[in-house]
Design a protein around this motif. Structure first.
Motif: not given
Length: 117
Positions: A61-70
């Motif tokens: 879900l993080g990669d899909k919706f907020v990839p900039q925070y990876k």
């Protein structure tokens, strides 16, 4: 997750268990053999199935919706991760009233608390 994160997760479980034992809370339970078996099955399911699925789902879900925070916390030392975990857990357990403290972990959001009427 990295091997260091797995080690820290296991250490967290063991630390809480040891703390309950030292404080005497684990000795006050009146459990029978069935309760102990149920606790062990629940612990194994939590550690082997539930938590890995949660970690994988959050990563996807993080990669899909907020990839900039990876990798936002990737360079943080282990003690900083533990501190952020404790601060954010405290915020969640206080119903959001203590969330101003989470700004130190980069997750600060300004919000107004409305009184209950």
């Amino acid at each position: 997750m990295t091997s260091t994160q797995y080690i820290l997760l296991v250490a967290l479980f063991l630390g809480f268990g040891l703390l309950e034992y030292i404080l005497g809370r684990a000795q006050k339970f009146n459990a029978n053999a069935g309760d102990n078996a149920q606790d062990m099955i629940g612990f194994v399911l939590l550690a082997a199935i539930t938590q890995p699925l949660i970690f994988k789902a959050v990563a996807l879900l993080g990669d899909k919706f907020v990839p900039q925070y990876k990798g936002m916390f990737a360079d943080m030392p282990w003690w900083g991760m533990v501190l952020c975990f404790l601060v954010l857990t405290t915020c969640c357990n206080t119903g959001g009233t203590g969330c101003h403290t989470s700004r130190y972990c980069g997750l600060y959001t300004e919000r107004t608390i409305q009184p209950n009427t």
